[in-house]
Design a protein around this motif. Structure first.
Motif, short mmCIF file in Angstrom:
data_model
loop_
_atom_site.label_atom_id
_atom_site.label_comp_id
_atom_site.label_asym_id
_atom_site.label_seq_id
_atom_site.Cartn_x
_atom_site.Cartn_y
_atom_site.Cartn_z
N LEU A 156 0.84 -1.20 0.00
CA LEU A 156 0.00 0.00 0.00
C LEU A 156 0.87 1.25 0.00
CD1 LEU A 156 -2.74 -1.15 2.55
CD2 LEU A 156 -3.06 -0.74 0.10
N GLY A 157 1.96 1.21 0.77
CA GLY A 157 2.85 2.37 0.86
C GLY A 157 3.50 2.71 -0.47
N GLN A 158 3.69 1.69 -1.33
CA GLN A 158 4.29 1.92 -2.64
C GLN A 158 3.25 2.04 -3.76
OE1 GLN A 158 7.68 -0.55 -3.65
NE2 GLN A 158 8.33 -0.72 -1.52
N GLY A 159 1.98 2.11 -3.36
CA GLY A 159 0.93 2.24 -4.36
C GLY A 159 0.70 0.99 -5.18
N LEU A 160 1.07 -0.17 -4.62
CA LEU A 160 0.98 -1.43 -5.36
C LEU A 160 -0.08 -2.36 -4.78
CD1 LEU A 160 4.82 -2.01 -5.75
CD2 LEU A 160 3.23 -1.30 -7.56
N GLY A 161 -0.85 -1.86 -3.82
CA GLY A 161 -1.79 -2.72 -3.10
C GLY A 161 -2.78 -3.44 -4.00
N GLU A 162 -3.26 -2.77 -5.05
CA GLU A 162 -4.28 -3.38 -5.91
C GLU A 162 -3.71 -4.50 -6.78
OE1 GLU A 162 -6.32 -0.47 -8.18
OE2 GLU A 162 -7.13 0.58 -6.42
N ARG A 163 -2.39 -4.53 -6.94
CA ARG A 163 -1.78 -5.54 -7.83
C ARG A 163 -1.21 -6.73 -7.06
NH1 ARG A 163 2.61 -2.94 -10.53
NH2 ARG A 163 2.93 -5.06 -11.27
N VAL A 164 -1.23 -6.66 -5.74
CA VAL A 164 -0.65 -7.73 -4.93
C VAL A 164 -1.77 -8.47 -4.20
CG1 VAL A 164 0.88 -8.29 -3.00
CG2 VAL A 164 1.54 -6.52 -4.64
N ARG A 165 -1.88 -9.78 -4.45
CA ARG A 165 -2.88 -10.61 -3.77
C ARG A 165 -2.17 -11.47 -2.74
NH1 ARG A 165 -5.38 -15.70 -5.48
NH2 ARG A 165 -4.49 -15.46 -7.56
N LEU A 166 -2.62 -11.42 -1.49
CA LEU A 166 -1.98 -12.16 -0.40
C LEU A 166 -2.69 -13.49 -0.19
CD1 LEU A 166 -1.52 -9.24 2.17
CD2 LEU A 166 0.01 -9.96 0.34
N VAL A 167 -1.89 -14.56 -0.07
CA VAL A 167 -2.45 -15.89 0.19
C VAL A 167 -1.70 -16.49 1.36
CG1 VAL A 167 -2.80 -18.21 -0.74
CG2 VAL A 167 -3.07 -16.23 -2.25
N ARG A 168 -2.42 -16.82 2.43
CA ARG A 168 -1.79 -17.48 3.57
C ARG A 168 -1.87 -18.99 3.35
NH1 ARG A 168 -3.35 -17.66 10.01
NH2 ARG A 168 -1.42 -18.68 10.63
N ALA A 169 -0.72 -19.64 3.33
CA ALA A 169 -0.68 -21.08 3.09
C ALA A 169 0.63 -21.65 3.60
CB ALA A 169 -0.82 -21.38 1.59
N ASP A 170 0.59 -22.91 4.01
CA ASP A 170 1.77 -23.65 4.44
C ASP A 170 2.25 -24.49 3.26
OD1 ASP A 170 3.63 -25.39 5.53
OD2 ASP A 170 2.48 -25.79 7.35
N LEU A 171 3.42 -24.15 2.74
CA LEU A 171 3.93 -24.85 1.55
C LEU A 171 4.32 -26.29 1.84
CD1 LEU A 171 6.07 -21.97 -0.01
CD2 LEU A 171 3.83 -22.79 -0.76
N ASP A 172 4.43 -26.66 3.13
CA ASP A 172 4.67 -28.06 3.45
C ASP A 172 3.42 -28.91 3.24
OD1 ASP A 172 7.32 -28.26 4.03
OD2 ASP A 172 7.11 -27.83 6.15
N GLU A 173 2.26 -28.25 3.20
CA GLU A 173 1.02 -29.00 2.99
C GLU A 173 0.71 -29.11 1.50
OE1 GLU A 173 -1.93 -27.07 5.34
OE2 GLU A 173 -0.96 -27.61 7.25
N ALA A 174 0.70 -27.99 0.83
CA ALA A 174 0.42 -28.00 -0.62
C ALA A 174 0.61 -26.60 -1.16
CB ALA A 174 -1.02 -28.46 -0.90
N LEU A 175 0.89 -26.53 -2.45
CA LEU A 175 0.87 -25.24 -3.13
C LEU A 175 -0.58 -24.79 -3.22
CD1 LEU A 175 2.61 -23.15 -4.78
CD2 LEU A 175 1.90 -24.43 -6.81
N PRO A 176 -0.90 -23.59 -2.71
CA PRO A 176 -2.31 -23.16 -2.78
C PRO A 176 -2.72 -22.87 -4.22
CG PRO A 176 -0.92 -21.35 -2.07
CD PRO A 176 -0.03 -22.56 -2.15
#
Length: 294
Positions: A112-132
């Motif tokens: 958000l501080g760099q004006g990029l908030g709309e282009r970045v999608r956040l995904v919470r996931a544990d890569l030891d379980e699976a690629l989301p």
């Protein structure tokens, strides 16, 4: 840089154990305070060493068959790589994957501080379980995160399946903690600290080339990116204190008494040898592999 650690044996991952990276832990449930300290260290690494990322992302862009529209950053940490990718590929959506809410909160604020908030999608996931589910990706970026996954071969197979044909995977690793002391005695001390950490920890990352080929990728290129920042920026002192302080606590009983005393002098604000009174030069190396899904 980015993670990061198999919690329990800490490889490149906590301020106390020697090495940040531009990713973060993918499993386990570290205390919030530990994650906040690690996030602070990742932000320091980005501030002090982040300039090489422009060169690295330019190189990745050269390796890509086409301009990516969707980029996934696996083990995004506080977002140094995420935001560098967003700047390099201004028309792409960046999907930032991490298991730590602390890291993702930092990343959201930075975007958000760099004006990029709309282009970045956040995904919470544990890569030891699976690629989301990330949708069809043209570029997947894994910076200092792949070696923390319990079963990298499984994850590489899932990345291969998630990439569109002709898509690119970039794997980036660091050679250990950065070095700060330009004089011969200081450089020798840091070398002994790094050797002692290597002797007491798990093996560092492997040559990912054969793993990538086994997963069905074509390895397009491998390149080392040596980093030297001189004069060191103001935050280099804080970073050096965190790194050398980590050596001091981790290697008590492992290093010779003279080396421990030398670290104490460097870390003491009252010492004539204090880090804050020295001219520091920050050095490190990143190694990158660019691989394509045929």
């Amino acid at each position: 840089m980015q993670g990061h650690s198999h919690h329990g044996h800490h490889h490149h991952g906590s301020p106390h154990h020697g090495s940040p990276h531009h990713g973060s832990p993918h499993h386990g449930s570290p205390h919030h305070g530990d994650e906040s300290r690690l996030a602070d260290l990742l932000d320091l690494d980005a501030d002090v060493l982040g300039t090489y990322l422009d060169e690295l992302t330019a190189w990745i862009a050269e390796q890509a068959v086409r301009t990516p529209r969707t980029v996934a950053d696996l083990g995004a940490g506080t977002g140094t790589g995420t935001l560098a990718l967003a700047r390099r590929f201004p028309d792409a959506e960046i999907v930032a994957v991490d298991q730590s809410p602390v890291m993702l909160d930092r990343l959201r604020s930075a975007a958000l501080g760099q004006g990029l908030g709309e282009r970045v999608r956040l995904v919470r996931a544990d890569l030891d379980e699976a690629l989301p589910p990330i949708g069809g990706a043209d570029l997947v970026w894994a910076a200092a995160s792949l070696h923390h996954v319990k079963d990298p071969a499984r994850l590489l197979g899932e990345i291969h399946a998630a990439l569109d044909p002709g898509g690119t995977l970039a794997v980036v690793e660091m050679d250990g903690m950065p070095r700060f002391l330009p004089d011969e005695a200081g450089a020798a001390l840091e070398a002994r600290c790094r050797a002692a950490v290597a002797a007491t920890g798990p093996d560092p990352y492997p040559d990912w080339g054969p793993f990538l080929e086994e997963a069905g990728f074509e390895v397009a290129a491998r390149r080392d990116f040596p980093i030297e920042v001189s004069p060191a920026p103001p935050n280099a002192v804080r970073y050096a204190q965190a790194v050398l302080g980590g050596y001091r606590s981790r290697l008590d009983g492992e290093l010779a008494a003279a080396d421990l005393a030398a670290l104490d002098r460097l870390l003491s604000a009252d010492s004539p040898e204090s880090l804050g009174r020295r001219d520091l030069v920050v050095r490190g190396t990143r190694t990158a592999w660019a691989a394509r899904r045929p």
